[in-house]
Scaffold this active site. Structure first.
Site, mmCIF file in Angstrom:
data_model
loop_
_atom_site.group_PDB
_atom_site.id
_atom_site.type_symbol
_atom_site.label_atom_id
_atom_site.label_comp_id
_atom_site.label_asym_id
_atom_site.label_seq_id
_atom_site.Cartn_x
_atom_site.Cartn_y
_atom_site.Cartn_z
ATOM 1 N N ARG A 103 -4.047 9.956 14.638
ATOM 2 C CA ARG A 103 -2.726 10.117 14.145
ATOM 3 C C ARG A 103 -2.648 11.118 12.932
ATOM 4 O O ARG A 103 -3.454 12.046 12.768
ATOM 5 C CB ARG A 103 -2.011 8.877 13.829
ATOM 6 C CG ARG A 103 -2.205 8.003 15.027
ATOM 7 C CD ARG A 103 -1.565 6.690 14.721
ATOM 8 N NE ARG A 103 -0.079 6.566 14.399
ATOM 9 C CZ ARG A 103 0.841 5.671 13.909
ATOM 10 N NH1 ARG A 103 0.070 4.651 13.572
ATOM 11 N NH2 ARG A 103 1.758 5.917 13.683
ATOM 12 N N HIS A 115 -6.341 -2.266 12.410
ATOM 13 C CA HIS A 115 -5.132 -1.579 12.573
ATOM 14 C C HIS A 115 -4.794 -1.488 14.224
ATOM 15 O O HIS A 115 -5.860 -1.643 15.052
ATOM 16 C CB HIS A 115 -5.449 -0.140 12.250
ATOM 17 C CG HIS A 115 -5.548 0.142 10.703
ATOM 18 N ND1 HIS A 115 -4.511 -0.263 9.736
ATOM 19 C CD2 HIS A 115 -6.662 -0.001 9.996
ATOM 20 C CE1 HIS A 115 -5.078 -0.166 8.843
ATOM 21 N NE2 HIS A 115 -6.234 0.322 8.601
ATOM 22 N N TYR A 149 2.609 0.747 18.785
ATOM 23 C CA TYR A 149 2.268 -0.498 18.387
ATOM 24 C C TYR A 149 2.015 -1.457 19.643
ATOM 25 O O TYR A 149 1.818 -2.826 19.386
ATOM 26 C CB TYR A 149 3.044 -1.011 17.055
ATOM 27 C CG TYR A 149 2.620 -0.099 15.915
ATOM 28 C CD1 TYR A 149 1.419 0.032 15.384
ATOM 29 C CD2 TYR A 149 3.920 0.813 15.538
ATOM 30 C CE1 TYR A 149 1.367 1.080 14.333
ATOM 31 C CE2 TYR A 149 3.787 1.540 14.558
ATOM 32 C CZ TYR A 149 2.436 1.721 13.880
ATOM 33 O OH TYR A 149 2.120 2.759 12.708
ATOM 34 N N ASN A 174 -4.270 -6.296 7.914
ATOM 35 C CA ASN A 174 -3.868 -4.845 8.261
ATOM 36 C C ASN A 174 -2.896 -4.588 7.337
ATOM 37 O O ASN A 174 -1.589 -5.151 7.302
ATOM 38 C CB ASN A 174 -3.082 -5.184 9.781
ATOM 39 C CG ASN A 174 -2.426 -3.818 10.179
ATOM 40 O OD1 ASN A 174 -2.223 -2.688 9.367
ATOM 41 N ND2 ASN A 174 -1.964 -3.745 11.423
ATOM 42 N N PRO A 191 3.504 -4.438 5.765
ATOM 43 C CA PRO A 191 4.841 -3.870 5.823
ATOM 44 C C PRO A 191 5.135 -3.269 7.321
ATOM 45 O O PRO A 191 4.184 -2.611 7.736
ATOM 46 C CB PRO A 191 5.041 -2.888 4.684
ATOM 47 C CG PRO A 191 3.708 -2.411 4.316
ATOM 48 C CD PRO A 191 2.803 -3.600 4.327
ATOM 49 N N ASN A 192 6.277 -3.907 7.697
ATOM 50 C CA ASN A 192 6.733 -3.339 9.078
ATOM 51 C C ASN A 192 5.957 -3.881 10.061
ATOM 52 O O ASN A 192 6.716 -3.948 11.322
ATOM 53 C CB ASN A 192 6.703 -1.736 8.961
ATOM 54 C CG ASN A 192 7.567 -0.969 8.024
ATOM 55 O OD1 ASN A 192 8.944 -1.358 7.667
ATOM 56 N ND2 ASN A 192 6.945 -0.182 7.385
ATOM 57 N N GLU A 219 -10.856 -5.068 7.870
ATOM 58 C CA GLU A 219 -9.445 -4.381 8.092
ATOM 59 C C GLU A 219 -9.085 -4.030 9.509
ATOM 60 O O GLU A 219 -10.251 -3.792 10.392
ATOM 61 C CB GLU A 219 -9.670 -3.043 7.218
ATOM 62 C CG GLU A 219 -8.657 -2.048 7.316
ATOM 63 C CD GLU A 219 -9.110 -0.655 6.713
ATOM 64 O OE1 GLU A 219 -10.155 -0.631 6.049
ATOM 65 O OE2 GLU A 219 -8.283 0.295 6.783
ATOM 66 N N ALA A 225 1.216 0.722 6.039
ATOM 67 C CA ALA A 225 0.815 1.926 5.197
ATOM 68 C C ALA A 225 0.264 1.705 3.957
ATOM 69 O O ALA A 225 -0.311 2.724 3.464
ATOM 70 C CB ALA A 225 2.417 2.424 5.217
ATOM 71 N N ARG A 247 9.134 -2.096 17.013
ATOM 72 C CA ARG A 247 8.907 -0.753 16.383
ATOM 73 C C ARG A 247 7.829 0.167 17.237
ATOM 74 O O ARG A 247 6.890 -0.374 17.376
ATOM 75 C CB ARG A 247 8.356 -1.382 15.010
ATOM 76 C CG ARG A 247 7.741 -0.251 14.379
ATOM 77 C CD ARG A 247 6.663 -0.679 13.182
ATOM 78 N NE ARG A 247 6.051 0.371 12.450
ATOM 79 C CZ ARG A 247 5.047 0.232 11.704
ATOM 80 N NH1 ARG A 247 4.327 -0.856 11.753
ATOM 81 N NH2 ARG A 247 4.702 1.234 10.957
#
Ligand code: DQA
Length: 143
Positions: A106, A99, A22, A73, A9-10, A97, A76, A17
């Site tokens: 963070r 990111h 990012y 990825n 998502p996103n 995985e 969230a 964004r």
């Protein structure tokens, strides 16, 4: 080797964004680079993006038929989706995985990953390059 890259998502908004976190490159641009890196290593890379947990789970299930390894990825969902973790465990394909940001630098809620225990490795904080490094790792693992 067929590698499925899943963006959650996103991540379709990557480039616009929160570019300070990012980056300024679009997902399309990033995908082009991952596919090219894969091709240079003799791998076929397919990229998939969805904002929906169920669609991501369905795509992971489909990977049993059309992929040899997964790069994910999950955005969230990383931090709370036991369903995506279960899907990855169920298909039992090699999985890395990724990111874009360093999730450990963070907010506290980003420090936990439900996916890490069912993945072979994790790359974070290296921006889009993380995807190509994951593809390289999978290609070499298979060699
Ligand atoms: C992310 C980190 C997640 O915490 C966040 O929710 C994302 C993107 C990353 O690529 O850095 O959507 O997975």
């Amino acid at each position: 080797m067929r590698i499925l890259v899943i963006h959650g998502p996103n991540l379709n908004l990557t480039g616009t964004r929160e570019p300070g976190i990012y980056g300024a490159r679009t997902l399309e641009d990033i995908n082009r680079e991952i596919v090219a890196r894969g091709a240079a290593l003799g791998c076929t890379v397919t990229c998939f993006q969805s904002n929906h947990e169920g669609a991501i789970i369905d795509r992971i299930h489909q990977a049993r038929e059309d992929a040899d390894a997964i790069v994910i990825n999950a955005g969230a969902y990383t931090h709370y989706s036991y369903a995506i973790a279960d899907a990855l465990a169920a298909v039992a394909l090699p999985c890395i995985e990724v990111h874009l940001s360093n999730i450990f630098k963070r907010e506290d809620f980003r420090h936990q990953s439900t996916l890490s225990p069912v993945c072979d490795g994790m790359i974070c904080g290296l921006g889009p390059q993380g995807y190509s490094l994951a593809v390289e790792a999978l290609a070499h693992k298979n060699a």
